[in-house]
Design a protein around this motif. Structure first.
Motif, mmCIF file in Angstrom:
data_model
loop_
_atom_site.group_PDB
_atom_site.id
_atom_site.type_symbol
_atom_site.label_atom_id
_atom_site.label_comp_id
_atom_site.label_asym_id
_atom_site.label_seq_id
_atom_site.Cartn_x
_atom_site.Cartn_y
_atom_site.Cartn_z
ATOM 1 N N THR A 283 41.101 32.549 57.009
ATOM 2 C CA THR A 283 40.192 32.697 56.189
ATOM 3 C C THR A 283 39.677 34.171 56.394
ATOM 4 O O THR A 283 39.437 34.655 57.398
ATOM 5 N N GLY A 284 39.230 34.747 55.053
ATOM 6 C CA GLY A 284 38.640 35.923 55.161
ATOM 7 C C GLY A 284 39.417 36.828 54.254
ATOM 8 O O GLY A 284 40.288 36.493 53.721
ATOM 9 N N GLU A 285 39.171 38.083 54.447
ATOM 10 C CA GLU A 285 39.883 39.116 53.450
ATOM 11 C C GLU A 285 40.217 40.389 54.203
ATOM 12 O O GLU A 285 39.588 40.599 55.163
ATOM 13 N N ILE A 286 41.236 41.139 53.766
ATOM 14 C CA ILE A 286 41.511 42.320 54.314
ATOM 15 C C ILE A 286 41.645 43.353 53.244
ATOM 16 O O ILE A 286 42.385 43.081 52.072
ATOM 17 N N CYS A 287 40.874 44.574 53.359
ATOM 18 C CA CYS A 287 40.751 45.569 52.098
ATOM 19 C C CYS A 287 41.395 46.970 52.897
ATOM 20 O O CYS A 287 41.165 47.202 54.075
ATOM 21 N N ILE A 288 41.996 47.620 51.981
ATOM 22 C CA ILE A 288 42.270 49.021 52.428
ATOM 23 C C ILE A 288 41.715 49.944 51.281
ATOM 24 O O ILE A 288 41.846 49.717 50.011
ATOM 25 N N LYS B 163 45.821 58.387 50.735
ATOM 26 C CA LYS B 163 44.739 57.740 50.158
ATOM 27 C C LYS B 163 44.351 56.553 50.722
ATOM 28 O O LYS B 163 43.196 55.990 50.579
ATOM 29 N N ALA B 164 45.115 56.087 51.842
ATOM 30 C CA ALA B 164 44.444 54.928 52.714
ATOM 31 C C ALA B 164 43.608 55.460 53.764
ATOM 32 O O ALA B 164 43.962 55.902 54.663
ATOM 33 N N SER B 165 42.071 55.414 53.446
ATOM 34 C CA SER B 165 41.250 56.008 54.575
ATOM 35 C C SER B 165 40.595 55.034 55.267
ATOM 36 O O SER B 165 40.120 55.490 56.421
ATOM 37 N N ARG B 166 40.507 53.899 54.769
ATOM 38 C CA ARG B 166 39.819 52.806 55.639
ATOM 39 C C ARG B 166 40.167 51.645 55.497
ATOM 40 O O ARG B 166 40.716 51.084 54.295
ATOM 41 N N LEU B 167 40.279 50.902 56.635
ATOM 42 C CA LEU B 167 40.763 49.429 56.622
ATOM 43 C C LEU B 167 39.476 48.482 57.173
ATOM 44 O O LEU B 167 39.081 48.648 58.127
ATOM 45 N N ASP B 168 39.477 47.561 56.564
ATOM 46 C CA ASP B 168 38.498 46.595 56.592
ATOM 47 C C ASP B 168 39.105 44.958 56.772
ATOM 48 O O ASP B 168 39.665 44.941 56.045
ATOM 49 N N MET B 169 38.803 44.346 57.854
ATOM 50 C CA MET B 169 38.836 43.023 57.746
ATOM 51 C C MET B 169 37.710 42.328 57.958
ATOM 52 O O MET B 169 36.588 42.552 58.639
ATOM 53 N N LYS B 170 37.395 41.294 56.932
ATOM 54 C CA LYS B 170 35.949 40.750 56.832
ATOM 55 C C LYS B 170 36.062 39.528 56.887
ATOM 56 O O LYS B 170 36.848 38.528 56.268
ATOM 57 N N GLU C 62 41.080 44.623 48.029
ATOM 58 C CA GLU C 62 41.640 43.492 48.863
ATOM 59 C C GLU C 62 43.104 43.598 48.652
ATOM 60 O O GLU C 62 43.542 43.795 47.511
ATOM 61 N N VAL C 63 43.621 43.347 49.933
ATOM 62 C CA VAL C 63 45.317 43.513 49.884
ATOM 63 C C VAL C 63 45.633 42.006 50.235
ATOM 64 O O VAL C 63 44.891 41.407 51.040
ATOM 65 N N HIS C 64 46.935 41.672 49.948
ATOM 66 C CA HIS C 64 47.340 40.461 50.208
ATOM 67 C C HIS C 64 48.452 40.576 51.452
ATOM 68 O O HIS C 64 49.525 40.994 51.297
ATOM 69 N N ILE C 65 48.053 39.989 52.470
ATOM 70 C CA ILE C 65 48.900 40.228 53.707
ATOM 71 C C ILE C 65 49.022 38.748 54.387
ATOM 72 O O ILE C 65 48.079 38.162 54.933
ATOM 73 N N ARG C 66 50.051 38.053 54.203
ATOM 74 C CA ARG C 66 50.287 36.841 54.542
ATOM 75 C C ARG C 66 51.642 36.595 55.310
ATOM 76 O O ARG C 66 52.138 35.467 55.767
#
Length: 506
Positions: A62-67, A5-12, A71-75
């Motif tokens: 700052t910014g966001e990570i999406c799969i 299901k995880a086909s694309r990773l974005d860091m924005k 948006e996913v929470h990665i800290r």
């Protein structure tokens, strides 16, 4: 191993700063599962920092990570792993527990996080699970062997095995081939191709440009904490990649200098080290750069350590200007005019928790003391500032902590400390491992300049092009022995590789 299901990773719009340094500025990065994506840039460009954000090592960005658009929470690292993001870092010894077994290291995450309140470990099952991962990777290492007894290449494969032992959507490999031989690299590439087929996205960080074209589909280039270009790799050639990395055209890779080579100055006879080095003889003349060529595991590092008194089991005779030296420890080596820049810079070449200034002056601290034990910080600061300026070390100031510098700048610190010592013999063991093309050129220039000052240089490298480009004469090692001596101007990479693999042995 993977979640389709995880086909694309974005860091924005990722930005992050450290005291005195803006490391990333509004970086957009994306990659797709089932493809290998090269992430490159000069040392200090921000690529490793970006991946540490993705891995949850840094939480103040700052910014966001999406799969897949969400948006996913990665800290923290656990949150990254829970989202299927695994990272294999370049410095393997900082990521493994040396006094645990291979199996325990591979299954470490499951052991720590999946106990569910249980206090007993099923050891047989643990080793069976670890063995299944190694078998799938076709890695021949016993799961019961202690990690501290492994070679550098074996440690690298154990780290990769750990990463793929759990659900892995995106796998980040930071300079994974640096400690690997040619055959081990091909083995790794076969594994990467299989992971791609399984739907895993690979983010591949490497300074070895030819490798990228063998294994990667896409490329993102960074410079000064910003994204420069993202493109399909087939649409951009190596020369253009280097231009994007450096922000300018790069002329010759190796310095073109004319050095007067003097008489025989440094000589080693009958060097041995219990099965690692077998009765080696070599000599270096004043102003001469002598290459020590060979594949990973040939004994180059072991020979360098033996010459520097860093092995308690080595033996043999060492002479400088005809005078026999007594070298049983690194301290005695330094006292006798020898300097070693080791392969594993973080473990042996620098004090990672100390400042740049402390590292640069550590080898000759007595020069900066007064009235007994009191250190003159002003003298130390001035001396380190000069080395920082001359070597182009990218650091906010001399008080910056070395572990916060890029790999290439850490290597410059490891080299720079010996410039203050003004040694007679400089031993370089894989000095450009894990550094970008710009930093490599700086190191080549430095080596050439030392030779121009009449220093004896022993330059160990498994990069054949490097050996050809910078040396005057070459010793080729195979299985702990020097099997051939070659004049650089009369040989080529093919002949060196032939001897390095044991060819033409009689």
């Amino acid at each position: 191993m993977t979640d389709s299901k995880a086909s694309r990773l974005d860091m924005k719009r990722i930005s992050i700063a450290f005291p005195g340094v803006k490391a990333l500025t509004e970086v957009d990065f994306y990659t797709v599962a089932g493809r290998a994506h090269a992430l490159i840039g000069a040392n200090g460009a921000g690529k490793s920092t970006l991946m540490k954000v993705l891995a949850g090592v840094y939480d103040h960005y700052t910014g966001e990570i999406c799969i897949d658009g969400k948006e996913v929470h990665i800290r923290n690292p656990k949150e990254a792993k829970d989202n299927g993001i695994q990272v294999v870092y370049q410095e393997v010894d900082t990521a493994l527990i040396p006094n645990l077994s291979v199996g325990e290291n591979i299954m470490l995450d499951q052991t720590v996080h999946d106990m569910n309140g249980r206090h007993l470990i099923h050891w047989k099952q643990l080793h069976q699970s670890a063995q299944a991962v190694l078998d799938k990777m076709n890695v021949k290492v016993s799961t019961r062997k202690l990690v501290q007894d492994l070679t550098l290449a074996e440690k690298q494969m154990v780290l990769i095995a750990r990463a793929v032992s759990k659900q892995c959507r995106f796998l980040v490999l930071d300079e994974p081939t640096a400690p690997l031989s040619h055959s081990e690299t091909e083995q790794l590439f076969r594994l990467i191709r299989k992971l791609k087929t399984d739907g895993v996205g690979i983010i591949f960080i490497s300074h070895r440009l030819p490798e990228l074209y063998k294994i990667c589909d896409d490329i993102t280039i960074m410079r000064d904490g910003q994204l420069v270009v993202r493109e399909e790799l087939a649409k951009i050639d190596q020369h253009k990649v280097v231009e994007y990395m450096l922000g300018a055209k790069m002329d010759g890779q190796f310095p073109q200098t004319e050095t007067t080579i003097g008489g025989k100055c440094f000589e080693a006879k009958g060097i041995r080290d219990k099965g690692k080095v077998n009765n080696v003889d070599l000599y270096i003349r004043k102003g001469e750069i002598v290459g020590l060529a060979g594949l990973v595991g040939a004994g180059k590092t072991e020979l360098c350590r033996a010459l520097f008194g860093a092995s308690e089991t080595s033996s043999g005779d060492i002479y400088l200007e005809g005078r026999k030296l007594r070298i049983n420890t690194p301290y005695e080596a330094v006292q006798n005019g020898l300097a070693l820049v080791p392969e594993e810079r973080r473990r042996e070449g620098v004090f990672v928790e100390e400042s740049v200034s402390v590292n640069l002056t550590a080898a000759i601290l007595s020069r900066f003391t007064r009235l007994g034990p009191w250190l003159s910080t002003a003298k130390e600061k001035n001396a380190s500032a000069e080395i920082i300026r001359n070597l182009g070390i990218k650091t906010p100031n001399g008080q910056a902590i070395v572990k916060n510098l890029s790999g290439g700048n850490q290597q410059k610190v490891a080299i720079g400390k010996w410039l203050l010592v003004d040694a007679d013999v400089y031993i370089f063991d894989e000095p450009t491992k894990g550094v970008d093309v710009g930093a490599k050129r700086d190191i080549y220039d430095l080596v050439a300049e030392l030779a121009g000052r009449g220093k004896c240089i022993l330059y160990a490298s498994s990069e054949m092009s490097e050996i050809i480009g910078i040396t005057d004469r070459i010793y080729v090692m195979y299985d702990g022995s020097i099997i051939k001596e070659l004049e650089t101007r009369n040989t080529d990479e093919e002949e060196i590789l032939l001897y390095s693999t044991g060819g033409l042995l009689t």
